[in-house]
Design an enzyme around this catalytic site. Structure first.
Site, PDB file in Angstrom:
ATOM      1  CG  ASN A 154       4.625 -12.600  16.922  1.00  0.00           C
ATOM      2  OD1 ASN A 154       3.657 -13.533  17.369  1.00  0.00           O
ATOM      3  ND2 ASN A 154       5.337 -11.934  17.677  1.00  0.00           N
ATOM      4  CD  GLN A 182       3.816 -10.864  11.659  1.00  0.00           C
ATOM      5  OE1 GLN A 182       5.019 -11.086  10.950  1.00  0.00           O
ATOM      6  NE2 GLN A 182       4.489 -10.162  12.933  1.00  0.00           N
ATOM      7  CB  SER A 202      -2.223  -5.272  11.237  1.00  0.00           C
ATOM      8  OG  SER A 202      -1.334  -3.796  11.435  1.00  0.00           O
ATOM      9  CG  HIS A 204       2.163  -1.909  10.876  1.00  0.00           C
ATOM     10  ND1 HIS A 204       3.520  -1.791  11.623  1.00  0.00           N
ATOM     11  CD2 HIS A 204       1.323  -2.073  12.564  1.00  0.00           C
ATOM     12  CE1 HIS A 204       3.341  -2.248  12.846  1.00  0.00           C
ATOM     13  NE2 HIS A 204       1.843  -3.038  12.915  1.00  0.00           N
ATOM     14  CB  THR A 240     -14.501  10.649  11.852  1.00  0.00           C
ATOM     15  OG1 THR A 240     -15.759  11.294  12.698  1.00  0.00           O
ATOM     16  CG2 THR A 240     -14.452  11.195  10.404  1.00  0.00           C
ATOM     17  CB  CYS A 332      13.744  -4.093  28.104  1.00  0.00           C
ATOM     18  SG  CYS A 332      15.373  -3.287  29.378  1.00  0.00           S
TER      19      CYS A 332
HETATM   20  C1  PLP Z   1       1.108 -11.565  14.996  1.00  0.00           C
HETATM   21  C2  PLP Z   1       0.631 -10.315  15.904  1.00  0.00           C
HETATM   22  N1  PLP Z   1      -0.766  -9.662  16.130  1.00  0.00           N
HETATM   23  C3  PLP Z   1      -1.139  -8.963  16.660  1.00  0.00           C
HETATM   24  C4  PLP Z   1       0.106  -8.200  16.468  1.00  0.00           C
HETATM   25  C5  PLP Z   1       0.093  -6.198  16.747  1.00  0.00           C
HETATM   26  O1  PLP Z   1      -0.866  -5.323  15.506  1.00  0.00           O
HETATM   27  P1  PLP Z   1      -0.911  -3.974  15.659  1.00  0.00           P
HETATM   28  O2  PLP Z   1       0.873  -3.516  15.756  1.00  0.00           O
HETATM   29  O3  PLP Z   1      -1.092  -3.634  13.735  1.00  0.00           O
HETATM   30  O4  PLP Z   1      -1.316  -3.057  16.379  1.00  0.00           O
HETATM   31  C6  PLP Z   1       1.185  -7.673  15.776  1.00  0.00           C
HETATM   32  C7  PLP Z   1       1.999  -7.128  15.929  1.00  0.00           C
HETATM   33  O5  PLP Z   1       3.110  -7.084  16.002  1.00  0.00           O
HETATM   34  C8  PLP Z   1       1.705  -9.345  15.493  1.00  0.00           C
HETATM   35  O6  PLP Z   1       2.825  -9.539  15.380  1.00  0.00           O
END
Ligand code: PLP
Length: 391
Positions: A154, A182, A202, A204, A240, A332
């Site tokens: 990521n 990613q 994921s 989003h 649910t 941080c």
């Molecule tokens: C490689 C990786 N794994 C897991 C996650 C976590 O995903 P989520 O934000 O959907 O919990 C992220 C989110 O930045 C990610 O980049």
């Protein structure tokens, strides 16, 4: 400097696609039934939930019954590792393998497992963040139960060779989990290239809603459930079901499928422009992304602290003040910037690690934004960079 408003942090999250929002809307109001109810309202919701699961499974090239909805990548990683580790303990397998460059959702889950009696080997990575397959082969032991290695890193964008790493696990009879958060739907998922038993995704990150993800669990793989409640998700995750978000997730996948190939090419082109612009104007750059083996939308750079001194905090603040939203992977803590574990894992010293910048591009990124971002970064480095020997 005029304040711009440029978002190059699509790996952190993405805006919801308007088509996704439209698809979700009816499921908040008209079609609001509980998917576990047997009456007509429930059945309508259930049908949407299952149709969505089919679309997500189709993108992964797997059977819908192998897809478990979760609240996102973090929960998927936790469920995969804790669920499989607890199930494998019965078979006297209490050793896990992962890498130093994984997402915190894997690393911290492994640290938790260490507190309850498991042992974990953290493989080192090469200078671009990839695991050398030989290292994995050497680390597998008699009591190894699970290996967890991500596809696209990521922070760096570099890809692990999942085909080879997964192949080693298959050969040695060890479960293989991969965090695909990613790369999912950004690169085609050809099943032969993904010999995985468990995989996290994921919504989003692909213009879908926040708060939903999924875990692929290959048929036959045993997972101990740790969210107790109703019998939803085949008894694997009580609670649910979130139908609107599931519908949005599936719509996001469909939208990505439509644009994937041209978007990959466009992003590669924009990334090359960004890189060329930066290298023409700034000295002592490290390019931390393996450009020949990465997702197309991420570029990670840092500055060689032996040659140029860059204050990581001033850099982040300067970019933000100029209106450029990027990330650097640092955490941080107690008011000071802690360098990213990924930067340290690829061999950078702390000052170099703190100077990292991750640019992540997305479908709304334009050529003009790339030019402006290049100007902003070059301007700030000129302002805050000091020759290393004077500090
Ligand atoms: C490689 C990786 N794994 C897991 C996650 C976590 O995903 P989520 O934000 O959907 O919990 C992220 C989110 O930045 C990610 O980049």
């Amino acid at each position: 400097m005029n304040r711009s408003n440029i978002y190059l942090d699509y790996s952190a999250t993405t805006p919801v696609d308007p088509a996704v929002l439209d698809a979700m809307r009816p499921y908040f109001t008209g079609v609001f039934g509980n998917a576990s109810s047997v009456h007509a309202h429930g059945r309508k919701a259930k049908a949407a939930l299952e149709r969505s699961r089919e679309i997500i499974a189709g993108e992964l090239g797997v059977h819908p019954g192998e897809v478990l909805y979760t609240s996102g990548g973090t929960e998927s990683n936790n469920t995969a590792l804790i669920g499989a580790a607890f199930a494998l303990r019965k078979h006297r397998k209490s050793h896990l393998i992962t890498s130093e460059a994984e997402h915190q959702a894997v690393l911290e889950t492994c640290e938790f497992l260490e507190t309850v009696g498991f042992t974990v080997t953290y493989l080192d990575v090469n200078r671009y963040g990839a695991v050398e397959p030989d290292r994995l082969g050497d680390a597998i032991r008699e009591d190894t139960g699970i290996v967890s290695l991500m596809h696209a890193n990521n922070e760096l964008g570099t890809l692990n060779d999942i085909r080879e790493l997964g192949g080693i696990c298959r050969e040695r009879g060890v479960l293989f989990h991969s965090d695909l958060v990613q790369s999912f739907s950004k690169v085609p998922m050809i099943p032969e290239d993904f010999p995985v038993d468990l995989a996290s995704i994921s919504a989003h990150k692909i213009y879908g809603p926040k708060g939903i993800g999924a875990l692929y669990i290959r048929k036959g793989v045993e997972i101990e459930r740790f969210q107790h409640g109703g019998g939803q998700e085949r008894g694997r995750r009580g609670g649910t079901e979130n139908v609107p978000l599931a519908v949005g997730f599936a719509k996001a996948v469909e939208c990505m499928q439509q644009i994937r190939e041209e978007e990959r090419e466009r992003l590669r082109f924009l990334r090359t422009h960004l890189l060329n612009g930066l290298t023409e104007r700034i000295d002592h750059l490290h390019i931390n992304t393996d450009l020949h083996n990465s997702v197309d939308h991420i570029l990670n750079i840092s500055f060689n602290a032996a040659k140029i001194s860059i204050d990581g905090e001033a850099l982040l603040m300067g970019l933000d003040t100029a209106g450029l939203s990027v990330s650097n992977g640092s955490a941080c803590t107690s008011g000071s910037l802690e360098p990213s574990h990924v930067q340290l894992a690829i061999g950078h010293d702390k000052p170099t690690a703190k100077s990292a910048i991750r640019f992540s591009l997305g479908k709304y990124t334009t050529g003009d934004e790339i030019r402006q971002a290049t100007d902003i970064v070059a301007g700030i480095i000129q302002k805050i960079g000091r020759p290393a020997e004077t500090v």
